[in-house]
Motif scaffolding. Structure first.
Motif, PDB file in Angstrom:
ATOM      1  N   VAL A  63      23.402  53.852  47.788  1.00  0.00           N
ATOM      2  CA  VAL A  63      22.675  52.694  47.272  1.00  0.00           C
ATOM      3  C   VAL A  63      23.693  51.599  46.986  1.00  0.00           C
ATOM      4  O   VAL A  63      24.890  51.854  46.842  1.00  0.00           O
ATOM      5  CB  VAL A  63      21.879  53.018  45.994  1.00  0.00           C
ATOM      6  N   SER A  64      23.206  50.364  46.918  1.00  0.00           N
ATOM      7  CA  SER A  64      24.103  49.225  46.731  1.00  0.00           C
ATOM      8  C   SER A  64      24.633  49.165  45.303  1.00  0.00           C
ATOM      9  O   SER A  64      23.926  49.486  44.345  1.00  0.00           O
ATOM     10  CB  SER A  64      23.370  47.922  47.058  1.00  0.00           C
ATOM     11  N   HIS A  65      25.876  48.726  45.189  1.00  0.00           N
ATOM     12  CA  HIS A  65      26.486  48.502  43.886  1.00  0.00           C
ATOM     13  C   HIS A  65      26.131  47.115  43.383  1.00  0.00           C
ATOM     14  O   HIS A  65      26.238  46.125  44.109  1.00  0.00           O
ATOM     15  CB  HIS A  65      28.015  48.598  43.983  1.00  0.00           C
ATOM     16  N   THR A  66      25.724  47.028  42.130  1.00  0.00           N
ATOM     17  CA  THR A  66      25.641  45.748  41.449  1.00  0.00           C
ATOM     18  C   THR A  66      27.060  45.353  41.039  1.00  0.00           C
ATOM     19  O   THR A  66      27.980  46.197  41.035  1.00  0.00           O
ATOM     20  CB  THR A  66      24.762  45.850  40.205  1.00  0.00           C
ATOM     21  N   PRO A  67      27.279  44.089  40.662  1.00  0.00           N
ATOM     22  CA  PRO A  67      28.623  43.739  40.171  1.00  0.00           C
ATOM     23  C   PRO A  67      29.062  44.620  39.007  1.00  0.00           C
ATOM     24  O   PRO A  67      30.239  45.000  38.915  1.00  0.00           O
ATOM     25  CB  PRO A  67      28.456  42.266  39.744  1.00  0.00           C
ATOM     26  N   GLU A  68      28.100  44.980  38.138  1.00  0.00           N
ATOM     27  CA  GLU A  68      28.449  45.795  36.971  1.00  0.00           C
ATOM     28  C   GLU A  68      28.808  47.224  37.366  1.00  0.00           C
ATOM     29  O   GLU A  68      29.799  47.791  36.882  1.00  0.00           O
ATOM     30  CB  GLU A  68      27.281  45.804  35.976  1.00  0.00           C
ATOM     31  N   SER A  69      28.012  47.830  38.241  1.00  0.00           N
ATOM     32  CA  SER A  69      28.304  49.215  38.631  1.00  0.00           C
ATOM     33  C   SER A  69      29.561  49.288  39.493  1.00  0.00           C
ATOM     34  O   SER A  69      30.294  50.275  39.451  1.00  0.00           O
ATOM     35  CB  SER A  69      27.108  49.833  39.361  1.00  0.00           C
ATOM     36  N   TRP A  70      29.828  48.243  40.280  1.00  0.00           N
ATOM     37  CA  TRP A  70      31.058  48.205  41.090  1.00  0.00           C
ATOM     38  C   TRP A  70      32.288  48.270  40.189  1.00  0.00           C
ATOM     39  O   TRP A  70      33.228  49.020  40.453  1.00  0.00           O
ATOM     40  CB  TRP A  70      31.063  46.940  41.931  1.00  0.00           C
ATOM     41  N   VAL A  71      32.254  47.505  39.111  1.00  0.00           N
ATOM     42  CA  VAL A  71      33.374  47.539  38.167  1.00  0.00           C
ATOM     43  C   VAL A  71      33.437  48.892  37.472  1.00  0.00           C
ATOM     44  O   VAL A  71      34.503  49.509  37.367  1.00  0.00           O
ATOM     45  CB  VAL A  71      33.246  46.394  37.140  1.00  0.00           C
ATOM     46  N   SER A  72      32.286  49.393  37.016  1.00  0.00           N
ATOM     47  CA  SER A  72      32.285  50.644  36.263  1.00  0.00           C
ATOM     48  C   SER A  72      32.786  51.823  37.083  1.00  0.00           C
ATOM     49  O   SER A  72      33.576  52.644  36.611  1.00  0.00           O
ATOM     50  CB  SER A  72      30.859  50.945  35.767  1.00  0.00           C
ATOM     51  N   PHE A  73      32.327  51.920  38.336  1.00  0.00           N
ATOM     52  CA  PHE A  73      32.687  53.058  39.181  1.00  0.00           C
ATOM     53  C   PHE A  73      34.009  52.863  39.911  1.00  0.00           C
ATOM     54  O   PHE A  73      34.686  53.838  40.229  1.00  0.00           O
ATOM     55  CB  PHE A  73      31.593  53.303  40.229  1.00  0.00           C
ATOM     56  N   THR A  74      34.355  51.621  40.206  1.00  0.00           N
ATOM     57  CA  THR A  74      35.391  51.391  41.204  1.00  0.00           C
ATOM     58  C   THR A  74      36.590  50.627  40.666  1.00  0.00           C
ATOM     59  O   THR A  74      37.606  51.210  40.309  1.00  0.00           O
ATOM     60  CB  THR A  74      34.778  50.650  42.418  1.00  0.00           C
ATOM     61  N   THR A  75      36.484  49.313  40.578  1.00  0.00           N
ATOM     62  CA  THR A  75      37.665  48.513  40.263  1.00  0.00           C
ATOM     63  C   THR A  75      37.965  48.428  38.773  1.00  0.00           C
ATOM     64  O   THR A  75      39.032  47.941  38.395  1.00  0.00           O
ATOM     65  CB  THR A  75      37.523  47.089  40.838  1.00  0.00           C
ATOM     66  N   GLY A  76      37.036  48.916  37.934  1.00  0.00           N
ATOM     67  CA  GLY A  76      37.302  48.936  36.506  1.00  0.00           C
ATOM     68  C   GLY A  76      37.685  50.302  35.986  1.00  0.00           C
ATOM     69  O   GLY A  76      37.980  50.461  34.803  1.00  0.00           O
ATOM     70  N   SER A  77      37.705  51.297  36.871  1.00  0.00           N
ATOM     71  CA  SER A  77      38.062  52.647  36.467  1.00  0.00           C
ATOM     72  C   SER A  77      39.551  52.748  36.146  1.00  0.00           C
ATOM     73  O   SER A  77      40.380  52.054  36.747  1.00  0.00           O
ATOM     74  CB  SER A  77      37.724  53.632  37.597  1.00  0.00           C
ATOM     75  N   ARG A  78      39.883  53.621  35.221  1.00  0.00           N
ATOM     76  CA  ARG A  78      41.293  53.861  34.894  1.00  0.00           C
ATOM     77  C   ARG A  78      42.058  54.399  36.085  1.00  0.00           C
ATOM     78  O   ARG A  78      43.296  54.327  36.122  1.00  0.00           O
ATOM     79  CB  ARG A  78      41.404  54.841  33.714  1.00  0.00           C
ATOM     80  N   ASN A  79      41.354  54.959  37.067  1.00  0.00           N
ATOM     81  CA  ASN A  79      42.008  55.553  38.232  1.00  0.00           C
ATOM     82  C   ASN A  79      42.234  54.564  39.376  1.00  0.00           C
ATOM     83  O   ASN A  79      42.901  54.907  40.356  1.00  0.00           O
ATOM     84  CB  ASN A  79      41.163  56.723  38.749  1.00  0.00           C
ATOM     85  N   PHE A  80      41.671  53.382  39.295  1.00  0.00           N
ATOM     86  CA  PHE A  80      41.797  52.400  40.367  1.00  0.00           C
ATOM     87  C   PHE A  80      43.243  51.954  40.523  1.00  0.00           C
ATOM     88  O   PHE A  80      43.939  51.684  39.547  1.00  0.00           O
ATOM     89  CB  PHE A  80      40.906  51.189  40.062  1.00  0.00           C
ATOM     90  N   ARG A  81      43.693  51.878  41.779  1.00  0.00           N
ATOM     91  CA  ARG A  81      45.048  51.433  42.077  1.00  0.00           C
ATOM     92  C   ARG A  81      44.972  50.195  42.979  1.00  0.00           C
ATOM     93  O   ARG A  81      44.867  50.286  44.197  1.00  0.00           O
ATOM     94  CB  ARG A  81      45.847  52.550  42.766  1.00  0.00           C
ATOM     95  N   PRO A  82      45.009  49.001  42.380  1.00  0.00           N
ATOM     96  CA  PRO A  82      44.878  47.777  43.179  1.00  0.00           C
ATOM     97  C   PRO A  82      45.991  47.594  44.203  1.00  0.00           C
ATOM     98  O   PRO A  82      45.757  47.069  45.296  1.00  0.00           O
ATOM     99  CB  PRO A  82      44.888  46.664  42.126  1.00  0.00           C
ATOM    100  N   ASP A  83      47.216  48.039  43.866  1.00  0.00           N
ATOM    101  CA  ASP A  83      48.326  47.861  44.800  1.00  0.00           C
ATOM    102  C   ASP A  83      48.254  48.812  45.987  1.00  0.00           C
ATOM    103  O   ASP A  83      48.989  48.651  46.966  1.00  0.00           O
ATOM    104  CB  ASP A  83      49.666  48.043  44.081  1.00  0.00           C
ATOM    105  N   ALA A  84      47.343  49.801  45.934  1.00  0.00           N
ATOM    106  CA  ALA A  84      47.157  50.737  47.047  1.00  0.00           C
ATOM    107  C   ALA A  84      45.767  50.579  47.664  1.00  0.00           C
ATOM    108  O   ALA A  84      45.295  51.469  48.370  1.00  0.00           O
ATOM    109  CB  ALA A  84      47.366  52.169  46.567  1.00  0.00           C
ATOM    110  N   SER A  85      45.109  49.444  47.395  1.00  0.00           N
ATOM    111  CA  SER A  85      43.784  49.151  47.938  1.00  0.00           C
ATOM    112  C   SER A  85      43.880  47.898  48.802  1.00  0.00           C
ATOM    113  O   SER A  85      44.628  46.970  48.462  1.00  0.00           O
ATOM    114  CB  SER A  85      42.772  48.941  46.800  1.00  0.00           C
ATOM    115  N   PHE A  86      43.102  47.858  49.897  1.00  0.00           N
ATOM    116  CA  PHE A  86      43.305  46.823  50.899  1.00  0.00           C
ATOM    117  C   PHE A  86      41.989  46.275  51.428  1.00  0.00           C
ATOM    118  O   PHE A  86      40.968  46.967  51.426  1.00  0.00           O
ATOM    119  CB  PHE A  86      44.144  47.378  52.057  1.00  0.00           C
TER     120      PHE A  86
END
Length: 319
Positions: A194-217
């Protein structure tokens, strides 16, 4: 045995339960206390109504966790998480958790998607054979098969070949909305997505403690995002297994750009970056029947299947 919902204060006992179930079932899903704190604070979980725990003194020995989804298609797909401590199995606790989930999921679903059919889903790893008869006795049936694929970062890595007209750049906050759009559009034909809302995208993905921006492209055609690769790193798993693994949480390409080498370029770029950043292996999860041919793309990049799981589901029509 005392039954009741989880609370924000249950981080340590819940982390201990997850560790015990993983040690017995060998699922490879290993949570640090910080991950558990995120689970208990997630905006899509109603702790009072959407969780149930069995406690023996200070220990949590069984749990059910029912988050809602941020959006829905023809049906609301709810993925149940849960587990029973190995020392407390074969006492009926798992059946009580499943019975609770079947009763409770329609009520939670009706609050956010009234009148919409519900499909309650449960993942069963190959090491959890004892869960199969329990799921089937509760009305669940196997509907989809998934695999974990991994590869070492030592030795030869795929050559980076970027298609003409494209560039692969490191994720930045300015690219976040384009990356979310690519993920949503590229997963439209993926089963169970299902599609991510801006809020769920942050919660699950780019706002998670496990997200690594320098290893994402992000793959760009001009200034338009057409492909995305999001990486997470799980420190607890690294410490337990002694392997610093970069986990490719999401990889997607817009449909009109498939077959042009975008995914392969993203993977090759990422693997080279992972190696330079000190990761020792890379992993990802894949739908075995993925319509985009993803399994072949990952195999050609050197990934091999190391674990399998089955999604069991039960369809529930609202009254």
């Amino acid at each position: 045995m005392e039954w009741g919902p989880l609370t924000r204060q249950d981080v340590q006992p819940l982390a201990e339960l997850w560790a015990a179930t993983e040690a017995a079932d060998r699922t490879g899903v290993i949570y640090a206390p910080g991950d558990v704190a995120e689970q208990l604070a997630h905006p899509l979980i109603d702790l009072s109504a959407g969780t149930l725990a069995a406690r023996d003194g200070e220990r949590i020995v069984a749990v059910g966790y029912l988050p809602v989804r941020p959006s829905a298609g023809d049906a609301h797909l709810m993925r149940m998480w849960g587990g029973v401590h190995p020392d407390y199995r074969r006492r009926g606790l798992g059946r009580q958790i499943l019975d609770w989930a079947v009763r409770t999921a329609p009520e939670l679903s009706a609050k956010v998607f009234p009148g919409l059919p519900l499909e309650l889903q449960l993942d069963v790893f190959d090491g959890q054979a004892g869960l199969v008869p329990l799921a089937e006795a509760s009305g669940f049936a196997p509907v989809r098969w998934f695999a974990r694929m991994e590869r070492s970062l030592s030795g030869d890595l795929p050559a980076i070949r970027t298609p003409d007209g494209l560039s692969v750049v490191t994720w930045t906050p300015e690219l976040n909305e384009g990356a979310r759009h690519v993920r949503n559009a590229s997963f439209l034909d993926h089963w169970g997505s299902v599609s991510h809302t801006p809020e769920s995208w942050v919660s699950f993905t780019t706002g998670s403690r496990n997200f690594r921006p320098d290893a994402s492209f992000v793959a760009l055609a001009g200034d338009r995002a057409v492909g995305v690769l999001i990486t997470h790193f799980f420190d607890a798993k690294s410490a337990r297994l002694g392997d610093r693994q970069a986990w490719i949480q999401i990889i997607g390409t817009l449909k009109e750009w498939r077959g042009k080498g975008v995914a392969s370029a993203l993977i090759a770029h990422a693997l080279t970056a992972f190696a330079s950043q000190g990761y020792e292996s890379a992993g990802l999860g894949v739908d075995a029947d993925n319509p985009s041919g993803a399994v072949g793309v990952y195999s050609r990049a050197g990934f091999e299947v190391t674990e399998r799981s089955t999604c069991y589901a039960r369809r529930i029509t609202p009254a």
